[in-house]
Design a protein around this motif. Structure first.
Motif, PDB file in Angstrom:
ATOM      1  N   TRP A   1       0.835  -1.205   0.000  1.00 57.32           N
ATOM      2  CA  TRP A   1       0.000   0.000   0.000  1.00 57.32           C
ATOM      3  C   TRP A   1       0.871   1.256   0.000  1.00 57.32           C
ATOM      4  CZ3 TRP A   1      -0.339   3.967   3.634  1.00 57.32           C
ATOM      5  CH2 TRP A   1      -1.368   4.897   3.425  1.00 57.32           C
ATOM      6  N   HIS A   2       1.914   1.277   0.844  1.00 61.27           N
ATOM      7  CA  HIS A   2       2.800   2.444   0.949  1.00 61.27           C
ATOM      8  C   HIS A   2       3.539   2.697  -0.360  1.00 61.27           C
ATOM      9  CE1 HIS A   2       6.439   4.597   2.783  1.00 61.27           C
ATOM     10  NE2 HIS A   2       5.411   5.385   2.992  1.00 61.27           N
ATOM     11  N   GLN A   3       4.039   1.638  -0.989  1.00 57.74           N
ATOM     12  CA  GLN A   3       4.741   1.791  -2.254  1.00 57.74           C
ATOM     13  C   GLN A   3       3.817   2.325  -3.352  1.00 57.74           C
ATOM     14  OE1 GLN A   3       6.797  -1.829  -3.292  1.00 57.74           O
ATOM     15  NE2 GLN A   3       8.023  -1.822  -1.416  1.00 57.74           N
ATOM     16  N   ASN A   4       2.582   1.869  -3.356  1.00 56.99           N
ATOM     17  CA  ASN A   4       1.616   2.366  -4.349  1.00 56.99           C
ATOM     18  C   ASN A   4       1.373   3.860  -4.183  1.00 56.99           C
ATOM     19  OD1 ASN A   4       1.245  -0.077  -5.638  1.00 56.99           O
ATOM     20  ND2 ASN A   4      -0.498  -0.688  -4.369  1.00 56.99           N
ATOM     21  N   GLN A   5       1.400   4.350  -2.934  1.00 59.05           N
ATOM     22  CA  GLN A   5       1.246   5.791  -2.703  1.00 59.05           C
ATOM     23  C   GLN A   5       2.474   6.546  -3.207  1.00 59.05           C
ATOM     24  OE1 GLN A   5      -1.844   6.662  -1.551  1.00 59.05           O
ATOM     25  NE2 GLN A   5      -2.095   4.440  -1.585  1.00 59.05           N
ATOM     26  N   LEU A   6       3.665   6.018  -2.912  1.00 54.48           N
ATOM     27  CA  LEU A   6       4.906   6.688  -3.319  1.00 54.48           C
ATOM     28  C   LEU A   6       5.063   6.729  -4.839  1.00 54.48           C
ATOM     29  CD1 LEU A   6       7.365   5.198  -0.663  1.00 54.48           C
ATOM     30  CD2 LEU A   6       6.452   7.520  -0.715  1.00 54.48           C
ATOM     31  N   LYS A   7       4.570   5.706  -5.527  1.00 53.14           N
ATOM     32  CA  LYS A   7       4.693   5.633  -6.988  1.00 53.14           C
ATOM     33  C   LYS A   7       3.943   6.747  -7.710  1.00 53.14           C
ATOM     34  CE  LYS A   7       5.420   0.636  -7.358  1.00 53.14           C
ATOM     35  NZ  LYS A   7       4.794  -0.653  -7.756  1.00 53.14           N
ATOM     36  N   LYS A   8       3.068   7.440  -7.004  1.00 55.39           N
ATOM     37  CA  LYS A   8       2.324   8.537  -7.612  1.00 55.39           C
ATOM     38  C   LYS A   8       3.175   9.801  -7.745  1.00 55.39           C
ATOM     39  CE  LYS A   8      -1.952   6.506  -5.947  1.00 55.39           C
ATOM     40  NZ  LYS A   8      -3.063   6.550  -4.964  1.00 55.39           N
ATOM     41  N   PHE A   9       4.347   9.787  -7.095  1.00 50.45           N
ATOM     42  CA  PHE A   9       5.301  10.892  -7.220  1.00 50.45           C
ATOM     43  C   PHE A   9       6.300  10.580  -8.334  1.00 50.45           C
ATOM     44  CE2 PHE A   9       3.622  11.137  -2.967  1.00 50.45           C
ATOM     45  CZ  PHE A   9       3.522  12.487  -2.711  1.00 50.45           C
ATOM     46  N   ASN A  10       6.968  11.609  -8.844  1.00 51.68           N
ATOM     47  CA  ASN A  10       7.975  11.399  -9.886  1.00 51.68           C
ATOM     48  C   ASN A  10       9.276  10.836  -9.334  1.00 51.68           C
ATOM     49  OD1 ASN A  10       6.234  13.961 -10.776  1.00 51.68           O
ATOM     50  ND2 ASN A  10       6.909  12.883 -12.612  1.00 51.68           N
ATOM     51  N   LYS A  11       9.601  11.206  -8.079  1.00 53.64           N
ATOM     52  CA  LYS A  11      10.871  10.755  -7.508  1.00 53.64           C
ATOM     53  C   LYS A  11      10.813  10.848  -5.984  1.00 53.64           C
ATOM     54  CE  LYS A  11      14.794  12.358  -9.323  1.00 53.64           C
ATOM     55  NZ  LYS A  11      15.965  13.272  -9.553  1.00 53.64           N
ATOM     56  N   ILE A  12      11.549   9.923  -5.321  1.00 49.48           N
ATOM     57  CA  ILE A  12      11.719  10.002  -3.872  1.00 49.48           C
ATOM     58  C   ILE A  12      13.048  10.691  -3.580  1.00 49.48           C
ATOM     59  CG2 ILE A  12      11.901   8.729  -1.695  1.00 49.48           C
ATOM     60  CD1 ILE A  12      10.424   6.427  -3.008  1.00 49.48           C
ATOM     61  N   LEU A  13      13.030  11.698  -2.726  1.00 50.88           N
ATOM     62  CA  LEU A  13      14.247  12.353  -2.262  1.00 50.88           C
ATOM     63  C   LEU A  13      14.545  11.802  -0.867  1.00 50.88           C
ATOM     64  CD1 LEU A  13      13.447  16.036  -3.330  1.00 50.88           C
ATOM     65  CD2 LEU A  13      14.634  14.262  -4.644  1.00 50.88           C
ATOM     66  N   ILE A  14      15.633  11.055  -0.733  1.00 48.30           N
ATOM     67  CA  ILE A  14      15.952  10.372   0.522  1.00 48.30           C
ATOM     68  C   ILE A  14      16.973  11.188   1.302  1.00 48.30           C
ATOM     69  CG2 ILE A  14      16.787   8.230   1.569  1.00 48.30           C
ATOM     70  CD1 ILE A  14      16.044   6.795  -1.039  1.00 48.30           C
ATOM     71  N   PRO A  15      16.615  11.671   2.491  1.00 47.43           N
ATOM     72  CA  PRO A  15      17.548  12.483   3.295  1.00 47.43           C
ATOM     73  C   PRO A  15      18.569  11.610   4.030  1.00 47.43           C
ATOM     74  CG  PRO A  15      15.457  12.301   4.437  1.00 47.43           C
ATOM     75  CD  PRO A  15      15.284  11.577   3.143  1.00 47.43           C
ATOM     76  N   ASP A  16      19.527  11.119   3.281  1.00 52.18           N
ATOM     77  CA  ASP A  16      20.532  10.213   3.828  1.00 52.18           C
ATOM     78  C   ASP A  16      21.684  10.108   2.843  1.00 52.18           C
ATOM     79  OD1 ASP A  16      21.796   8.419   5.504  1.00 52.18           O
ATOM     80  OD2 ASP A  16      20.154   6.978   5.567  1.00 52.18           O
ATOM     81  N   TYR A  17      22.748   9.407   3.250  1.00 52.51           N
ATOM     82  CA  TYR A  17      23.873   9.132   2.365  1.00 52.51           C
ATOM     83  C   TYR A  17      23.593   7.849   1.570  1.00 52.51           C
ATOM     84  CZ  TYR A  17      26.257  12.122   5.816  1.00 52.51           C
ATOM     85  OH  TYR A  17      26.606  13.137   6.666  1.00 52.51           O
TER      86      TYR A  17
END
Length: 313
Positions: free
Chosen positions: A151-167
């Motif tokens: 379910w969470h991945q399906n929500q994230l896929k609606k964005f163009n890109k994930i910006l991950i605040p990490d190295y």
């Protein structure tokens, strides 16, 4: 670090789920403004109030408040915590749907070029590029793990890109930031403390989080102060976010919106919950963090274990 756009009109949504999303968004919003972008900020509740205090010149919009309720037990179990959230799925979905409608409306009416969302899962537009800031991509759910992550991945896929605040190589978020299903970019830790070096003799305590666990943590902290467990050497203790401001020797209280660089630089030891924002702040400043996870909150328990592991520095 991320390369930022220039001279764009940006709509930036911030989740009001504790203050961590607001305080970590501070650096990213600040950098976007420094790149000559116009940033309109949308949030709710305490997060909205905090952002207004720190960006008084910006335009603000109000999002629906998730109004998540946490277990009241001081020693909530992982299953109890997960069940409490699961029973509020309808409320969460309604808030996400409202975010989607508002974001689409604002993006069109305000002629927005880009949308940024700090984990507001409905805050995206199908008409302009939309980026979500998230460190917890892989959810460590004690129950229904496969279903929750799908379910969470399906929500994230609606964005163009994930910006991950990490190295990308030495991850403060460990396996939480694992991603293999869409485009992502590591942008480095986000912290309003960027540029500070905190290595002095004093102690900083940050009391935060959802009720009633914020109050439980505050009570626990005061017991440790009074028993000299936290401060056996009579150093200064600086406390942010306390509601109980009982007079205690060498203890100084500060409002949550106030943070003096000179005071923080002399605080080399920090006490807080093991939220990811606190971990990023301590890491950026070089402070020693002594963290306590919110009972039953699997993410914080995992991050606390990672923080204390011998191979994590």
């Amino acid at each position: 670090m991320a390369s930022h756009p220039n001279n764009k009109k940006i709509l930036f949504g911030v989740l009001n789920w504790g203050l961590g999303h607001a305080t970590r968004s501070y650096q990213l919003i600040k950098e976007l403004l420094e790149n000559q972008n116009e940033v309109l900020i949308a949030s709710s509740g305490n997060a909205l109030s905090w952002l207004k205090a720190n960006f008084p010149e910006n335009q603000f919009l109000e999002l629906p408040n998730y109004q998540i309720e946490y277990p009241k037990s001081k020693s909530s179990s992982k299953r109890g915590f997960a069940l409490k959230l699961l029973l509020q799925q309808r409320k969460i979905r309604q808030a996400i749907n409202q975010e989607k409608k508002l974001c689409s409306k604002w993006a069109s009416e305000l002629e927005i070029d880009l949308v940024y969302s700090d984990h507001c899962l409905g805050f995206y537009s199908s008409k302009v590029p939309s980026y979500v800031v998230a460190h917890q991509i892989n959810i460590l759910a004690p129950n229904f793990n496969k279903w929750v992550n799908k379910w969470h991945q399906n929500q994230l896929k609606k964005f163009n890109k994930i910006l991950i605040p990490d190295y990308p190589d030495r991850r403060l978020s460990g396996k939480l930031s694992q991603c293999d299903f869409m485009e992502y970019e590591f942008i480095g830790p986000l912290s309003r403390m960027k540029g500070l070096k905190c290595n002095g003799p004093n102690i900083a305590i940050f009391i935060s989080g959802p009720e009633p666990h914020r109050t439980y943590f505050e009570t626990q902290v005061f017991k440790k102060i009074q028993s000299d467990e936290i401060n056996p050497n009579d150093r200064e203790i600086h406390i942010w976010g306390a509601k109980n401001r009982a007079p205690i020797k060498n203890t100084i209280y500060h409002d949550g919106n106030e943070w003096d660089e000179k005071i923080l630089q002399r605080c080399g030891t920090w006490y807080s919950r093991s939220g990811y924002t606190s971990i990023m702040d301590a890491h950026v400043c070089g402070a020693k963090l002594i963290a306590t996870p919110t009972p039953g909150q699997v993410e914080q328990e995992y991050l606390n274990q990672l923080l204390n592991s011998s191979d994590h520095s």
